[in-house]
Design an enzyme around this catalytic site. Structure first.
Site, PDB file in Angstrom:
ATOM      1  NE  ARG A  20       2.600  -8.779   3.069  1.00 44.70           N
ATOM      2  CZ  ARG A  20       2.927  -8.137   1.744  1.00 44.70           C
ATOM      3  NH1 ARG A  20       4.085  -8.381   1.239  1.00 44.70           N
ATOM      4  NH2 ARG A  20       2.073  -7.315   1.391  1.00 44.70           N
ATOM      5  CG  ASN A  38       0.335 -11.266   1.733  1.00 44.61           C
ATOM      6  OD1 ASN A  38       0.507 -11.225   2.861  1.00 44.61           O
ATOM      7  ND2 ASN A  38       0.177 -10.257   0.871  1.00 44.61           N
TER       8      ASN A  38
END
Length: 91
Positions: A20, A38
């Site tokens: 990320r 997520n």
């Protein structure tokens, strides 16, 4: 904002490996706004808005094999932009 909205679901070993953060850095370099988070099933969901060319470049980067972890596949959806996004954040 003019442009497009890209939603991409990335599967593989993409959680807990800096994926990320890496996605955020690439998106900011491309001038995109949005987020990466997520999901409960182990994927990372990426939402990016901006010029179509920049979103397409981000999608290519997600599929490039040069990401943290391991990407086994990416499914994308293209749509119209939505308001309310500022910057690019990790959720």
């Amino acid at each position: 904002m003019t442009g497009v909205r890209l939603t991409a679901w990335v599967r593989g070993r993409v959680q807990g490996v800096g994926f990320r953060w890496w996605t955020r850095a690439r998106a900011l370099e491309l001038g995109l706004v949005g987020w990466a988070r997520n999901t409960d099933d182990g994927r990372v969901e990426v939402v990016a808005q901006g010029p179509e060319e920049s979103c397409a470049l981000l999608l290519d980067l997600l599929r490039s094999g040069d990401t943290p972890g391991r990407v086994d596949g990416v499914v994308e959806r293209w749509s119209e932009t939505k308001g309310g996004l500022r910057g690019f954040v990790e959720r």
